[in-house]
Design a protein around this motif. Structure first.
Motif, PDB file in Angstrom:
ATOM      1  N   ASN A  21      -6.240  -0.789  -8.794  1.00  0.00           N
ATOM      2  CA  ASN A  21      -6.841  -0.886 -10.125  1.00  0.00           C
ATOM      3  C   ASN A  21      -8.100  -1.733  -9.982  1.00  0.00           C
ATOM      4  O   ASN A  21      -8.513  -2.037  -8.865  1.00  0.00           O
ATOM      5  N   LYS A  22      -8.735  -2.110 -11.085  1.00  0.00           N
ATOM      6  CA  LYS A  22      -9.989  -2.864 -10.964  1.00  0.00           C
ATOM      7  C   LYS A  22      -9.775  -4.333 -10.591  1.00  0.00           C
ATOM      8  O   LYS A  22     -10.733  -5.053 -10.370  1.00  0.00           O
ATOM      9  N   TYR A  23      -8.515  -4.760 -10.468  1.00  0.00           N
ATOM     10  CA  TYR A  23      -8.214  -6.149 -10.131  1.00  0.00           C
ATOM     11  C   TYR A  23      -7.660  -6.346  -8.723  1.00  0.00           C
ATOM     12  O   TYR A  23      -7.680  -7.453  -8.194  1.00  0.00           O
ATOM     13  N   SER A  25      -7.042  -4.602  -4.605  1.00  0.00           N
ATOM     14  CA  SER A  25      -7.209  -3.555  -3.596  1.00  0.00           C
ATOM     15  C   SER A  25      -6.757  -4.073  -2.234  1.00  0.00           C
ATOM     16  O   SER A  25      -6.617  -5.276  -2.020  1.00  0.00           O
TER      17      SER A  25
END
Length: 75
Positions: A21-23, A25
């Protein structure tokens, strides 16, 4: 005194990752670093895996922390 030597080399790297997600990786990479110094050939290999936590600041910028182990070995 100062001893200058001409010791140049190049590095070949490959990296990839997956953003859950964007938070959060996961990233992994491998690097090959050949070295030749005074007729002694030594090659270095680096393999790393890292987790990255990101905090979006705007549509174009993020603050992040990238942490994980790396394994370096030579031949």
């Amino acid at each position: 005194g100062y001893n200058s030597t001409n010791n140049t080399s190049a590095t070949l790297s490959l990296s990839s990752g997956y953003a859950f997600n964007k938070y959060f990786s996961i990233d992994t990479g491998a690097s090959f670093m050949p070295n030749s110094y005074r007729n002694i050939n030594t090659n270095y290999y680096l393999i790393d895996v890292a987790a990255r936590g990101s905090l979006p600041l705007s549509n174009f910028a993020s603050a992040y922390v990238h942490i994980g182990p790396g394994f370096l070995y030579s031949t």
